[in-house]
Enzyme design. Structure first.
Site, PDB file in Angstrom:
ATOM      1  N   GLU A   1       0.943  -1.056   0.193  1.00 30.44           N
ATOM      2  CA  GLU A   1      -0.136  -0.015  -0.048  1.00 30.44           C
ATOM      3  C   GLU A   1       0.771   1.296  -0.110  1.00 30.44           C
ATOM      4  O   GLU A   1       1.910   1.299   0.921  1.00 30.44           O
ATOM      5  CB  GLU A   1      -0.928   0.044   1.305  1.00 30.44           C
ATOM      6  CG  GLU A   1      -1.737  -1.261   1.315  1.00 30.44           C
ATOM      7  CD  GLU A   1      -2.470  -1.557   2.640  1.00 30.44           C
ATOM      8  OE1 GLU A   1      -2.020  -0.899   3.791  1.00 30.44           O
ATOM      9  OE2 GLU A   1      -3.096  -2.555   2.779  1.00 30.44           O
TER      10      GLU A   1
ATOM     11  N   LEU B   1      -6.332  -1.679  -0.702  1.00 30.77           N
ATOM     12  CA  LEU B   1      -6.145  -1.901   0.695  1.00 30.77           C
ATOM     13  C   LEU B   1      -6.383  -3.126   1.283  1.00 30.77           C
ATOM     14  O   LEU B   1      -7.679  -3.316   1.874  1.00 30.77           O
ATOM     15  CB  LEU B   1      -6.923  -0.586   1.205  1.00 30.77           C
ATOM     16  CG  LEU B   1      -6.264  -0.182   2.992  1.00 30.77           C
ATOM     17  CD1 LEU B   1      -6.823   1.041   3.065  1.00 30.77           C
ATOM     18  CD2 LEU B   1      -6.276  -1.335   3.995  1.00 30.77           C
TER      19      LEU B   1
ATOM     20  N   GLU C   1      -4.406  -6.449   3.257  1.00 28.28           N
ATOM     21  CA  GLU C   1      -3.197  -7.259   3.321  1.00 28.28           C
ATOM     22  C   GLU C   1      -3.629  -8.656   2.795  1.00 28.28           C
ATOM     23  O   GLU C   1      -2.388  -9.382   2.730  1.00 28.28           O
ATOM     24  CB  GLU C   1      -2.809  -7.081   4.976  1.00 28.28           C
ATOM     25  CG  GLU C   1      -2.359  -5.764   5.218  1.00 28.28           C
ATOM     26  CD  GLU C   1      -3.288  -4.720   5.314  1.00 28.28           C
ATOM     27  OE1 GLU C   1      -4.510  -4.965   5.326  1.00 28.28           O
ATOM     28  OE2 GLU C   1      -3.000  -3.171   5.325  1.00 28.28           O
TER      29      GLU C   1
ATOM     30  N   GLN D   1       2.392  -2.167   5.617  1.00 24.66           N
ATOM     31  CA  GLN D   1       2.578  -0.838   5.961  1.00 24.66           C
ATOM     32  C   GLN D   1       3.093  -0.590   7.466  1.00 24.66           C
ATOM     33  O   GLN D   1       4.040   0.245   7.845  1.00 24.66           O
ATOM     34  CB  GLN D   1       1.419   0.006   5.759  1.00 24.66           C
ATOM     35  CG  GLN D   1       1.798   1.520   5.545  1.00 24.66           C
ATOM     36  CD  GLN D   1       0.715   2.423   4.803  1.00 24.66           C
ATOM     37  OE1 GLN D   1      -0.368   2.685   5.521  1.00 24.66           O
ATOM     38  NE2 GLN D   1       0.542   2.350   3.775  1.00 24.66           N
ATOM     39  N   PHE D   2       2.421  -1.409   8.419  1.00 19.27           N
ATOM     40  CA  PHE D   2       2.779  -1.441   9.803  1.00 19.27           C
ATOM     41  C   PHE D   2       2.548  -2.770  10.115  1.00 19.27           C
ATOM     42  O   PHE D   2       1.460  -3.434   9.602  1.00 19.27           O
ATOM     43  CB  PHE D   2       2.062  -0.505  10.589  1.00 19.27           C
ATOM     44  CG  PHE D   2       2.339   1.027  10.587  1.00 19.27           C
ATOM     45  CD1 PHE D   2       3.061   1.521  11.542  1.00 19.27           C
ATOM     46  CD2 PHE D   2       1.618   1.538   9.671  1.00 19.27           C
ATOM     47  CE1 PHE D   2       3.517   2.930  11.358  1.00 19.27           C
ATOM     48  CE2 PHE D   2       2.003   3.102   9.556  1.00 19.27           C
ATOM     49  CZ  PHE D   2       2.773   3.644  10.340  1.00 19.27           C
TER      50      PHE D   2
ATOM     51  N   ASP E   1       1.587  -3.940  12.560  1.00 19.24           N
ATOM     52  CA  ASP E   1       0.156  -3.970  13.363  1.00 19.24           C
ATOM     53  C   ASP E   1      -0.977  -4.346  12.488  1.00 19.24           C
ATOM     54  O   ASP E   1      -1.872  -4.764  12.805  1.00 19.24           O
ATOM     55  CB  ASP E   1      -0.086  -2.704  13.986  1.00 19.24           C
ATOM     56  CG  ASP E   1       0.973  -2.074  14.781  1.00 19.24           C
ATOM     57  OD1 ASP E   1       0.993  -2.123  15.957  1.00 19.24           O
ATOM     58  OD2 ASP E   1       2.212  -1.742  14.027  1.00 19.24           O
TER      59      ASP E   1
ATOM     60  N   ILE F   1      -0.728  -6.678   9.860  1.00 17.45           N
ATOM     61  CA  ILE F   1      -0.666  -8.038   8.992  1.00 17.45           C
ATOM     62  C   ILE F   1      -1.738  -8.871   9.385  1.00 17.45           C
ATOM     63  O   ILE F   1      -1.821  -9.961   8.446  1.00 17.45           O
ATOM     64  CB  ILE F   1       0.691  -8.409   9.566  1.00 17.45           C
ATOM     65  CG1 ILE F   1       1.528  -9.228   8.328  1.00 17.45           C
ATOM     66  CG2 ILE F   1       0.723  -9.028  10.696  1.00 17.45           C
ATOM     67  CD1 ILE F   1       2.849  -9.587   8.584  1.00 17.45           C
TER      68      ILE F   1
ATOM     69  N   PRO G   1      -4.924  -9.407   8.802  1.00 21.13           N
ATOM     70  CA  PRO G   1      -5.841 -10.033   7.950  1.00 21.13           C
ATOM     71  C   PRO G   1      -5.059 -11.151   7.021  1.00 21.13           C
ATOM     72  O   PRO G   1      -5.874 -11.709   6.296  1.00 21.13           O
ATOM     73  CB  PRO G   1      -6.265  -8.704   7.156  1.00 21.13           C
ATOM     74  CG  PRO G   1      -5.997  -7.388   8.059  1.00 21.13           C
ATOM     75  CD  PRO G   1      -4.806  -8.061   8.911  1.00 21.13           C
TER      76      PRO G   1
ATOM     77  N   HIS H   1       0.399   1.205  15.833  1.00 20.13           N
ATOM     78  CA  HIS H   1       1.437   1.438  15.024  1.00 20.13           C
ATOM     79  C   HIS H   1       2.863   1.038  15.845  1.00 20.13           C
ATOM     80  O   HIS H   1       3.890   1.772  15.626  1.00 20.13           O
ATOM     81  CB  HIS H   1       1.407   3.042  14.833  1.00 20.13           C
ATOM     82  CG  HIS H   1       0.433   3.364  13.861  1.00 20.13           C
ATOM     83  ND1 HIS H   1      -0.916   3.696  14.400  1.00 20.13           N
ATOM     84  CD2 HIS H   1       0.357   3.528  12.652  1.00 20.13           C
ATOM     85  CE1 HIS H   1      -1.652   3.813  13.461  1.00 20.13           C
ATOM     86  NE2 HIS H   1      -1.235   3.785  12.259  1.00 20.13           N
TER      87      HIS H   1
END
Ligand SMILES: Cc1ncc(C[n+]2csc(CCOP(=O)(O)OP(=O)(O)O)c2C)c(N)n1
Lengths: 324, 359
Positions: A29, A58, A60, A82-83, A85, A87, A89, A129
């Site tokens: 993303e 968007l 994961e 992206q973070f 946190d 992951i 999904p 985050h």
């Protein structure tokens, strides 16, 4: 040789490897036009185009599922989450599929994607985050888990991860992205997966740590040294497969061990290291293995300094262990 | 199938008299006040972040009509499941400005105990379930709450807010499917602000729009001009009536624009053109509603400047009070992990207290 930040070193590794091997594609993303929210993929879209630097919808689960499919077909995807946190999904795909593909197909369909994800706290990002959830992945057979603490290792380990035959979860301590600088050679080199590194030599106490906590541990070691305690700091660098010989060797020498990580305490990696030490070096131990970790609470937003292991907390643990 | 986007008030502030809901003057003023308060709040929070008084903020500039108009169509007993960019809906429902700031600062006066970063507002007493950063997770929760209300025989409706980016998440699809299979009294309210951070809408979906996705799940789907507060109110009201009378869920796509950055950590000049931003400025929902009120003789210069002064003063006062509050206690960090603190947490709390002293 140039002095780079970690985020620049990661960018270099991606750029150089993609230039050499056109089966490498990036997915994530905001990684294309925007160059990634942390700018790790800055300029890559311009250099390699939208077919190899793919801005995804968007999802994961989509990123990881599609990356796996690409890998089955012969590409080498490097996915950015992206973070860390966010992951989860894709957790089903990672734990049930990615980690087990080689095994359950009798070796016919190995998948070797790299999943890059910024991890950890220290940026005032609150509970979504800042998470350090490496244990979930270390606990899953079939995944390799890597976490660099400096630019040299970041580049070398990322190159090694991309060239590896197995899936690698490549965790990037985001608070170090720009705060740590170091010399990074031009051109390709690897830092082998599975090798810890002694970042400070010492005689009295061994500190085992990784990621952002390496710098906290080094700082504490310096302070301990001023008090006459000689501390060896070991940056594990790879969490799975673990370099347990490096751990055992150090404990054989010092007889005292402190483990530091910012992930929560219960079933954090410190538990594994502590168990390994008691199994493999029990007769050398002079003191109980001590852990300095994040607490078993969600990552707190405004009390982040209280939550995270600090130089003071690590120093305290070193002194206690030394004086046991 | 949605054919066209509903608009009632055009960019010149002229309304279509056949469609105008004819809200009383006091209600129109309430809506406008909420919009201006929301804008004043956003402006100040962005400034505070720049001054280093706050770590992060995600503004809703340009999207006020979409979330205020929809929240206004519901009853207080209806449940909201916000995303994070619905400041105006929070203000309309009655979360105080001071609470909003306290939560952003994570201070001791924050009803959520300073634990959550940025825009994670909610309030049980107002039937607002706290928003959460992971995109899309709130959508199935809204369906479950609606199913529960139905099981209990209550007439409660639930509404989930989410962005265009969230329509790519699995949660969106799972939630729509469950809602239509179980005829849940839920409203899916997509604020299509054209971007998910840098990713434009055409990279999220290849269908004609978001609203058409409703057809595949067997529910009504409508598109509305999200910068027209009256149109948003009307479509949401219709969805609310359908849900409350047992007609099941609706998917609403409000077409709007994220006029500002995704967040204070984002630089939109990297991925979108200034001309595009300028063209949407002409569609500013607050400007449009003000023109509408003026055209109807319900608003003037004096009211406008008085309202802005009042809103800015109220925000300043909220900031002053919120900034005066101390950080949460160390003890509070260990509360609410479980109902009762576990033995491990009790021990860790002691450790945190002693380490703080030795620091
Ligand atoms: C599961 C997940 N992935 C990634 C992110 C990082 N992120 C935060 S907001 C956002 C974009 C959301 O876009 P959209 O749903 O359209 O809402 P908007 O921000 O435009 O209101 C992203 C990618 C996240 N919060 N959660």
């Amino acid at each position: 040789m140039s002095v780079l930040t970690i985020v620049q070193a990661i960018n270099k590794a991606l750029t150089e490897e993609m230039g050499k091997d056109d089966s490498i594609v990036l997915l994530g993303e905001d990684i294309g036009v925007n160059g990634g929210v942390f700018r790790a993929t800055e300029g890559l879209y311009q250099s390699f185009g939208p077919n190899r630097v793919i801005d995804t919808p968007l999802a994961e689960s989509g990123i990881i599922g599609v990356a796996m499919g690409m890998s089955l077909y012969g590409l080498k995807p490097v996915a950015e989450i992206q973070f860390l946190d966010f992951i989860y999904p894709a957790f089903d795909l990672i734990v049930n599929e990615l980690a087990k593909f080689r095994y359950r197909t009798g070796g016919q369909y190995p998948t070797h994607i790299v999943i890059r994800a910024p991890c950890g706290g220290g940026i005032k990002g609150g509970m979504y985050h800042s998470q350090s959830s490496e244990s979930y992945f270390i606990h899953t057979a079939g995944l390799k888990v890597v976490m660099p603490s400096n630019p040299y290792d970041a580049k070398g380990l990322l190159v090694a991860s991309i060239r590896d035959a197995d899936p690698v979860i490549f965790l990037e301590p985001k608070r170090l992205y720009r705060s740590v600088k170091g010399e990074v050679p031009e051109g390709s080199y690897t830092v082998p997966i599975g090798n810890a590194s002694v970042v400070a030599k010492g005689e009295d106490v061994s500190v085992f740590t990784y990621g952002a906590m390496v710098h906290v541990a080094l700082e504490a070691a310096k302070k301990a040294d001023e008090k006459g305690i000689s501390v060896e700091v070991i940056d594990l660098r790879t969490l799975s497969p673990l370099d347990f010989e490096a751990i055992v060797d150090s404990v054989r020498k010092t007889g005292r061990a402190v483990v530091v990580h910012e992930a929560p305490r219960t079933l954090g990696f410190g538990a594994e290291i502590s168990a390994l030490i008691s199994e493999k070096a029990f007769l050398h131990l002079e003191a109980p293995v001590t852990r300095v970790t994040g607490y078993d609470t969600p990552f707190h937003y405004s009390l982040e300094e209280v939550y995270l292991p600090s130089v003071g907390k690590v120093l305290n643990a070193i002194e206690k262990t030394a004086g046991f | 199938m949605p054919t066209e986007m509903l608009q009632i008030v055009n960019e010149e502030g002229k309304s279509d008299s056949k469609l105008d809901p004819d809200l009383p003057q006091s209600e129109l003023h309430k809506l406008y006040r909420t919009m201006v308060y929301t804008r004043a709040f956003d402006n100040r929070m962005i400034a505070m972040q720049r001054q280093g008084r706050m770590s992060f903020y995600a503004p809703c500039v340009g999207e006020e009509a979409a979330h205020i108009g929809s929240a206004y169509a519901l009853k207080p007993e209806d449940w909201l499941f916000p995303q994070y960019r619905e400041q105006g809906a929070m203000i309309l429902r009655g979360i105080s400005l001071e609470q909003l700031v306290s939560s952003l600062l994570g201070n001791r006066n924050d009803a959520n105990k300073g634990r959550s970063f940025a825009n994670a507002w909610g309030d049980r007493s107002l039937n607002i379930v706290h928003s959460s950063a992971p995109v899309g997770t709130q959508i199935p929760l809204a369906v479950g709450a609606a199913m529960a209300a139905k099981l209990r025989g209550d007439k409660t409706v639930t509404l989930a807010y989410f962005g265009d980016g969230a329509t790519s998440s699995g949660y969106f699809h799972v939630a729509l499917n469950f809602a239509s299979v179980f005829k849940a009294p839920t409203i899916f309210f997509c604020k299509n602000n054209q971007y998910a951070v840098s990713v434009p809408i055409h990279r999220q979906l290849a269908s004609k729009n978001v609203a058409v996705k409703a057809a595949a799940y067997g529910m009504e789907g409508v598109q509305v001009d999200g910068n027209d507060i009256l149109a948003v109110y009307c479509v949401t009201k219709e969805a609310e009536e359908r849900a409350r009378s047992g007609g099941g869920p609706t998917l609403i796509e409000a077409i709007t624009y994220r006029m500002g950055a995704h967040s204070t950590a984002d630089d939109p000049t990297r991925y979108r053109r200034q001309e595009e931003v300028e063209s949407w400025k002409k569609k500013d929902p607050i400007k449009r509603f003000r023109l509408y009120l003026e055209n109807r003789g319900l608003w003037g210069e004096k009211e406008e400047s008085d309202l802005w002064t009042e809103a800015e003063n109220m925000v300043s006062e909220a900031v002053r009070r919120a900034e005066a509050a101390p950080l949460p206690t160390v003890e509070s960090m260990f509360e609410d992990v479980y109902k009762e603190m576990s033995p491990a947490l009790k021990e860790q709390l002691q450790d945190a207290l002693t380490s703080r002293e030795s620091r």
